[in-house]
Scaffold this motif. Structure first.
Motif, PDB file in Angstrom:
ATOM      1  N   MET A  65       0.996  -0.969   0.069  1.00 43.75           N
ATOM      2  CA  MET A  65       0.245   0.127  -0.080  1.00 43.75           C
ATOM      3  C   MET A  65       0.926   1.295   0.065  1.00 43.75           C
ATOM      4  SD  MET A  65      -1.427  -0.034   4.164  1.00 43.75           S
ATOM      5  CE  MET A  65      -2.247  -1.444   3.773  1.00 43.75           C
ATOM      6  N   ARG A  66       0.268   2.201  -0.202  1.00 43.05           N
ATOM      7  CA  ARG A  66       1.243   3.589  -0.200  1.00 43.05           C
ATOM      8  C   ARG A  66       1.573   3.837   1.005  1.00 43.05           C
ATOM      9  NH1 ARG A  66       1.538   6.132  -4.959  1.00 43.05           N
ATOM     10  NH2 ARG A  66      -0.030   5.968  -6.371  1.00 43.05           N
ATOM     11  N   GLY A  67       2.877   4.114   1.370  1.00 44.46           N
ATOM     12  CA  GLY A  67       3.343   4.373   2.641  1.00 44.46           C
ATOM     13  C   GLY A  67       4.674   5.102   2.692  1.00 44.46           C
ATOM     14  N   TRP A  68       4.863   5.945   3.579  1.00 45.58           N
ATOM     15  CA  TRP A  68       6.308   6.711   3.539  1.00 45.58           C
ATOM     16  C   TRP A  68       7.610   5.709   3.848  1.00 45.58           C
ATOM     17  CZ3 TRP A  68       5.890  10.546   0.622  1.00 45.58           C
ATOM     18  CH2 TRP A  68       4.941  11.230   0.228  1.00 45.58           C
ATOM     19  N   TYR A  69       7.124   4.755   4.887  1.00 42.00           N
ATOM     20  CA  TYR A  69       8.114   3.672   5.253  1.00 42.00           C
ATOM     21  C   TYR A  69       7.274   2.795   5.946  1.00 42.00           C
ATOM     22  CZ  TYR A  69       6.513   6.150   9.703  1.00 42.00           C
ATOM     23  OH  TYR A  69       5.723   6.414  10.719  1.00 42.00           O
ATOM     24  N   ASP A  70       8.007   1.526   5.912  1.00 42.89           N
ATOM     25  CA  ASP A  70       7.503   0.063   6.721  1.00 42.89           C
ATOM     26  C   ASP A  70       7.532   0.343   8.109  1.00 42.89           C
ATOM     27  OD1 ASP A  70       6.537  -2.288   6.639  1.00 42.89           O
ATOM     28  OD2 ASP A  70       8.698  -3.271   6.861  1.00 42.89           O
ATOM     29  N   ILE A  71       6.355  -0.382   8.647  1.00 46.88           N
ATOM     30  CA  ILE A  71       5.928  -0.342   9.989  1.00 46.88           C
ATOM     31  C   ILE A  71       6.172  -1.738  10.239  1.00 46.88           C
ATOM     32  CG2 ILE A  71       4.419  -0.135  11.939  1.00 46.88           C
ATOM     33  CD1 ILE A  71       3.003   2.103  10.052  1.00 46.88           C
ATOM     34  N   VAL A  72       7.385  -2.224  11.314  1.00 49.24           N
ATOM     35  CA  VAL A  72       7.940  -3.488  11.505  1.00 49.24           C
ATOM     36  C   VAL A  72       7.404  -4.093  12.626  1.00 49.24           C
ATOM     37  CG1 VAL A  72       9.835  -3.059  10.031  1.00 49.24           C
ATOM     38  CG2 VAL A  72       9.850  -2.498  12.390  1.00 49.24           C
ATOM     39  N   GLY A  73       6.721  -3.022  13.488  1.00 54.37           N
ATOM     40  CA  GLY A  73       6.246  -3.872  14.707  1.00 54.37           C
ATOM     41  C   GLY A  73       5.372  -2.822  15.676  1.00 54.37           C
ATOM     42  N   MET A  74       4.843  -3.136  16.775  1.00 53.64           N
ATOM     43  CA  MET A  74       3.922  -2.216  17.342  1.00 53.64           C
ATOM     44  C   MET A  74       4.403  -1.422  18.531  1.00 53.64           C
ATOM     45  SD  MET A  74       1.010  -3.191  16.006  1.00 53.64           S
ATOM     46  CE  MET A  74       0.083  -2.018  16.939  1.00 53.64           C
ATOM     47  N   ASP A  75       5.924  -1.650  18.832  1.00 55.12           N
ATOM     48  CA  ASP A  75       6.524  -0.903  19.817  1.00 55.12           C
ATOM     49  C   ASP A  75       6.889   0.347  19.254  1.00 55.12           C
ATOM     50  OD1 ASP A  75       7.986   0.348  21.670  1.00 55.12           O
ATOM     51  OD2 ASP A  75       9.163  -1.464  22.435  1.00 55.12           O
ATOM     52  N   PHE A  76       6.241   1.537  19.592  1.00 53.15           N
ATOM     53  CA  PHE A  76       6.596   2.872  19.074  1.00 53.15           C
ATOM     54  C   PHE A  76       8.201   3.209  19.242  1.00 53.15           C
ATOM     55  CE2 PHE A  76       2.203   3.054  19.080  1.00 53.15           C
ATOM     56  CZ  PHE A  76       1.855   4.006  17.802  1.00 53.15           C
ATOM     57  N   ARG A  77       8.989   2.701  19.776  1.00 53.09           N
ATOM     58  CA  ARG A  77      10.131   2.958  20.162  1.00 53.09           C
ATOM     59  C   ARG A  77      11.153   2.309  18.936  1.00 53.09           C
ATOM     60  NH1 ARG A  77      10.875   0.637  26.106  1.00 53.09           N
ATOM     61  NH2 ARG A  77       9.557  -0.999  24.764  1.00 53.09           N
ATOM     62  N   SER A  78      10.394   1.282  18.165  1.00 56.73           N
ATOM     63  CA  SER A  78      11.432   0.908  17.096  1.00 56.73           C
ATOM     64  C   SER A  78      10.589   0.449  16.034  1.00 56.73           C
ATOM     65  CB  SER A  78      12.064  -0.455  17.652  1.00 56.73           C
ATOM     66  OG  SER A  78      10.872  -1.317  18.121  1.00 56.73           O
ATOM     67  N   ARG A  79       9.050   0.944  15.871  1.00 53.46           N
ATOM     68  CA  ARG A  79       8.456   0.302  14.857  1.00 53.46           C
ATOM     69  C   ARG A  79       8.613   0.940  13.422  1.00 53.46           C
ATOM     70  NH1 ARG A  79       2.144   2.780  15.292  1.00 53.46           N
ATOM     71  NH2 ARG A  79       1.932   0.697  14.270  1.00 53.46           N
ATOM     72  N   ALA A  80       9.246   2.065  13.337  1.00 53.16           N
ATOM     73  CA  ALA A  80       9.478   2.600  12.087  1.00 53.16           C
ATOM     74  C   ALA A  80      10.653   2.229  11.370  1.00 53.16           C
ATOM     75  CB  ALA A  80       9.440   4.252  12.166  1.00 53.16           C
ATOM     76  N   ASP A  81      10.396   1.815  10.016  1.00 51.33           N
ATOM     77  CA  ASP A  81      11.849   1.463   9.318  1.00 51.33           C
ATOM     78  C   ASP A  81      12.425   2.991   8.961  1.00 51.33           C
ATOM     79  OD1 ASP A  81      13.666   0.622   7.318  1.00 51.33           O
ATOM     80  OD2 ASP A  81      12.200   0.885   5.951  1.00 51.33           O
ATOM     81  N   MET A  82      13.783   2.978   9.816  1.00 50.15           N
ATOM     82  CA  MET A  82      14.335   4.355   9.831  1.00 50.15           C
ATOM     83  C   MET A  82      15.121   4.507   8.303  1.00 50.15           C
ATOM     84  SD  MET A  82      13.425   5.872  12.143  1.00 50.15           S
ATOM     85  CE  MET A  82      14.247   7.445  12.060  1.00 50.15           C
TER      86      MET A  82
END
Length: 219
Positions: A65-82
């Motif tokens: 889907m359209r997204g600016w980055y992948d979301i790899v999990g639910m923990d907000f400390r590490s969920r964003a694919d930097m």
């Protein structure tokens, strides 16, 4: 260069708003907000609504889907694919450069974003050394907030940050912590909370209009 939807509120705009949508949406998502937000006496603005690339999203079972980055999990400390966040920051920089080529001064460019889009513009601001008019961060958070820092010479920029107290997607506490972190890093954050979910509301748009008017009128 990302494909975009554009609206101009008058001839030869000298101000621009680059507005990044949320996960699974596209550049058309926030285009209808323009007539609700813009006030008749404002100078002409160009609104630029880019489409995010289509990519697999891990927490959605890898569905593209359209997204600016992948979301790899639910923990907000590490969920964003930097890595994906930084790729989107580079694409955003290209859109900013195009507005400057069109004759809009850097300090007349606002960056706006909802949810994922907001996470990208907040990340971009920490690495930006050229001026901006301001940031509009709606229902969003700062990725990797605990280790976030500003580059040497990063520009000071005002931030309008708004969130829903009943947001089930990004808890308000996460967003409020991001606002505190941004302030600690030296950004001027104006925080707003509304009794809503993961969305925008009329009261929020009115407050954003007041915030924009103060900056458009001061130029």
């Amino acid at each position: 260069m990302l494909q975009t939807v554009e609206q101009e509120t008058g001839a030869s705009p000298q101000w621009s708003v680059i507005w990044l949508h949320g996960l699974g949406a596209d550049g058309h998502d926030f285009a209808p907000i323009v007539p609700e937000l813009v006030r008749p006496h404002w100078p002409a603005l160009r609104f630029v609504f880019p489409h995010a690339p289509v990519r697999p999203i891990t927490i959605n079972n890898g569905v593209p889907m359209r997204g600016w980055y992948d979301i790899v999990g639910m923990d907000f400390r590490s969920r964003a694919d930097m890595t994906g966040v930084q790729e989107s920051v580079v694409q955003l920089d290209a859109l900013i450069a195009r507005e400057i080529e069109r004759g809009v001064a850097a300090d007349h460019i606002f960056l706006a974003g909802f949810s994922q889009g907001g996470a990208v513009i907040l990340s971009a601001a920490l690495a930006r050394t050229a001026p901006l008019a301001g940031l509009i961060a709606l229902s969003t958070y700062l990725p990797d907030a605990e280790s976030a820092s500003r580059v040497d010479g990063a520009v000071d920029v005002p931030v309008f940050m708004a969130h829903g107290s009943s947001d089930p997607v990004i808890p308000q506490a996460v967003a409020a912590h991001s606002a505190e972190k941004l302030r600690a890093l030296g950004l001027d954050v104006q925080w707003h909370s509304y009794p809503m979910a993961h969305q925008v509301c009329a009261e929020e748009i009115d407050a954003l209009g007041d915030w924009l008017q103060a900056r458009l009128g001061a130029a």
